[in-house]
Design an enzyme around this catalytic site. Sequence first.
Site, short mmCIF file in Angstrom:
data_model
loop_
_atom_site.label_atom_id
_atom_site.label_comp_id
_atom_site.label_asym_id
_atom_site.label_seq_id
_atom_site.Cartn_x
_atom_site.Cartn_y
_atom_site.Cartn_z
N GLU A 153 -127.66 24.73 -71.88
CA GLU A 153 -128.52 24.98 -70.73
C GLU A 153 -128.17 23.94 -69.70
O GLU A 153 -128.19 22.75 -70.00
CB GLU A 153 -129.98 24.70 -71.10
CG GLU A 153 -130.70 25.74 -71.85
CD GLU A 153 -132.13 25.28 -72.15
OE1 GLU A 153 -132.69 24.46 -71.37
OE2 GLU A 153 -132.65 25.70 -73.16
N ASP B 69 -141.41 19.33 -66.27
CA ASP B 69 -140.60 18.28 -66.87
C ASP B 69 -141.31 16.94 -66.95
O ASP B 69 -142.04 16.53 -66.04
CB ASP B 69 -139.30 18.12 -66.07
CG ASP B 69 -138.33 19.25 -66.36
OD1 ASP B 69 -138.08 19.50 -67.56
OD2 ASP B 69 -137.87 19.90 -65.40
#
EC number: 4.2.1.20
Lengths: 431, 281
Positions: B55, B66
Amino acid sequence: MPAKPVRDALTETLAASDAGRLADVHGPYFGQFGGRYVPEALIAALDELEAEFRKAQADAAFAADLERLHREYTGRPSPLTEVPRFAEHADPDGAVRILLKREDLNHTGSHKINNVLGQALLVKRMGKSRVIAETGAGQHGVATATAAALLGLECVVYMGEEDTRRQALNVARMELLGATVVPVAVGTRTLKDAINEALRDWVTNVESTHYLLGTVTGPHPFPEMVREFHRIIGAEAREQVLERVGRLPDVVAACVGGGSNALGLFNAFLDDDGVELYGFEAGGEGIESGRHAARFSGGAPGVLHGARSYLLQDDDGQTRPSHSVSAGLDYPSVGPAHSWLHDIGRATYEPVTDDEAMEAFRLLCRTEGIIPAIESAHALAGALRVGRRRVAEGLRDQVILVNLSGRGDKDVATAATWFGLLDGTTTEGDR
Amino acid sequence: MSTATTASATAARLDALRAEGRPALVGYLPVGYPDVDRSVQAVTTMVDAGVDVVEIGVPYTDPVMDGPVIQEAAEAALHGGTRVRDVLRVVEAVAQHSGGRVPALVMSYYNPVLRYGVEAFARDLSAAGGAGMITPDLIPDEADEWSTAADAHGLDKVYLVAPSSTPERLRLTAQASRGFVYAASTMGVTGARDAVGDRAERLVADTRSAGAAHVCVGLGVSTGDQAAQVGRYADGVIVGSALVRTLLGDAPWSERLDDLGRVTAELATGVARARTAEGTS
C-alpha cells in the site's frame, strides 16, 4: 404587536418541513454539496445521531426543554438594536438604516449557545456521557463547556496551539467551567487541525462520545441539524424587523466562517425573493496576498472534514492554510449549504479584509457603545459597503439587518494590539 | 455490479497465498518520505524482505484516520514537495521490481484524487501498473464516480469496515469492494498497539458472512506474534505505522532501511507461521 414568543419560533423550527422551500432543504446534499466523506467507523454514530434528531424534531417535550433553556438560561429572545450613528457611515443623510440582531447578548457571548444546547439535549437522550468539541476563537468551546457543566457531561475541547495563545482567556474560561482543553500542535495549529484531532478522538471513542460540532460543516446530519438549531435567530429577527420597520429588510448580512450564524439568520429570508442575502468571508490581508479565508473568491469545490464544499486548496487537493485576524473565520472550508446558496445565486459572498473589519470594529465601539466580536465586525464592514453601494445606485430607505453574532470581550487584547493601545500610543478618534 | 466480472490481481494473489496455507503480509509506506527517491528504495526494500501486497500512501494535509507516526511522515513528505503524481512513480517501481508479482495499491484520502480528476487518476494508476485504491474517507455511498472509473480501468476498490459497522453496512461494503475488504481491528486511528482488538476476529467473520470473499485486517499490528495471531483468521495482515516508524529519525539512511527490512522479515515470519501449530500456540 410583540415579537413572536420563543416557543412559536421553536415550533416552527422543529416542525416537519415542507418540500419546495429553500429554508427546508434536507441533508445529506445541498445541490452537489454536503454528503458524508468520513471513515466508515463513524457512520453508525452519524446514523444514530440523525435518528435521534428526527425523533426530537417530532417531540414536543424536546422543544419545550430547549425553549425553557433558551428563555431562562440563554436570555432569548435576543433584542434587535438600531444603530443610527453607525449607519451614518453608510450614508450621512440617513438613507440606510442598520439593525443589529444581538446574538452577542446571549449567555456565553455569541450565537454558539443555540446549537450547543440543542445538541447537548440530544446527547442526554442518546445516553452518552462525554462530549468533545473543536474551537477556533473559543466561542464554541466556551459554549460547549458551559452546556457540559449545566448537563453534567464530561467535556474535552480541541484547540489549535496557535489559537490557545491568541485566546488565552477563553482557555481559562473553559477550564473554569470544568472542561479539559487540549492544545493541538500539528499541521497549521489552528481550527482545521483542531477538527482533525477531534475527529481522531471521535473515531476512537465514538461509542461513549458525541462530537459536538460547532458549525454547519461536517458530515450529514451536522449541516442540517446545526442550521435547525440556529433557525431561531432568523425566526426572531424576521418578526422583530417586521414589528419595528413594518416590512422585511432589503438586505440581510452576516459573517461566514463555517457559516452557522449566517445560515441561522438567512434561513428565515431564503424564500423572500425581495430580500438580498450577503455573507462576508475573511479577506485577511487581501485575496491577492494569498493570506485570507475567502473560499468563494479564492477556493474551489472539494472535500474536507466530511463534506463537499468550497475549499482553499492547492493544485494537488492539499488544504491551503487560511488566514484572518479573527480566529473564528480562520477556516479553509465553509458549510455546504452556503456553497449551494452561492451556486444557485440566492446569496452573495464577498471578502472583507482585516483592515476593513477592524475599522468597522472601532466604529461600532465609538458610535454605539457596543464592542463586537471581530468575526461580527466583518459583517458590519460588509453592511456599510453594501449600504454605500445601494445609495450610489440611487436607492433610498434601505433597511439592512446584520447579525451581531458575538461580543468582543475575547478580542480586547487583539484589538488593543491592532490599534497600538498597549505601547502607549493611541489612534485618533473619529469624532 | 461488475465486481464479479472484473478480475482482481490482489484477490488472485490472496487466493494463491491461501493455497499455500498462509495469509498475506500487506505493508504500507507513504510516498515522499524522506523524499520520493528514497521512498522508492524503502518500498522495494519492503518487497524484498517479504511483503506480499504493498500500500502506497498519498500524503495529505488532513489525515484524520492516521495516528502520530504516519502524520509525521506525511507532513515531512508534503514539506519536501511531494506531489500526488509521485505516487505513480512508486507504483511503477514496485510493478517493475517485483515483475508484477506484488500488487501495489494506493491509499489516499479522497480530496487529492478528486482534485487530480477521479477518471484521470484511475487511468494513470492503471497505466502505471497499480492494482487499485484504498479509500479511508470514502464510503461506497459517496463513491459512484470512483467506482465507475475503477471499473472502467480494472482497479480494485478497497473500502473499510469497522467494529461499529452494522450488518447492513457490512453487506453494502462487501458488495461494493473488489480485491478485499479492509477490516479495522479496533475503533481508532492508525498506530501500533500492545494488543490487536479482540473485536477483529468477530468483524472478519461477520464481513465474510456479509459476502466478502477476502478480508484483510489493519490497525495496530506491529509484531510478528500479532501478525501470526491475526493471520489465523484474516486473508491478509496490514501493517503501517510499525514499518513507517523504522524510517523516522536521524540514523543514517542505510541503517533505517536495514531496520525496515528486519521488521518486515519478522512480520513475514509471523504470517508464515499463522496457520501452523506453532503459530496458534
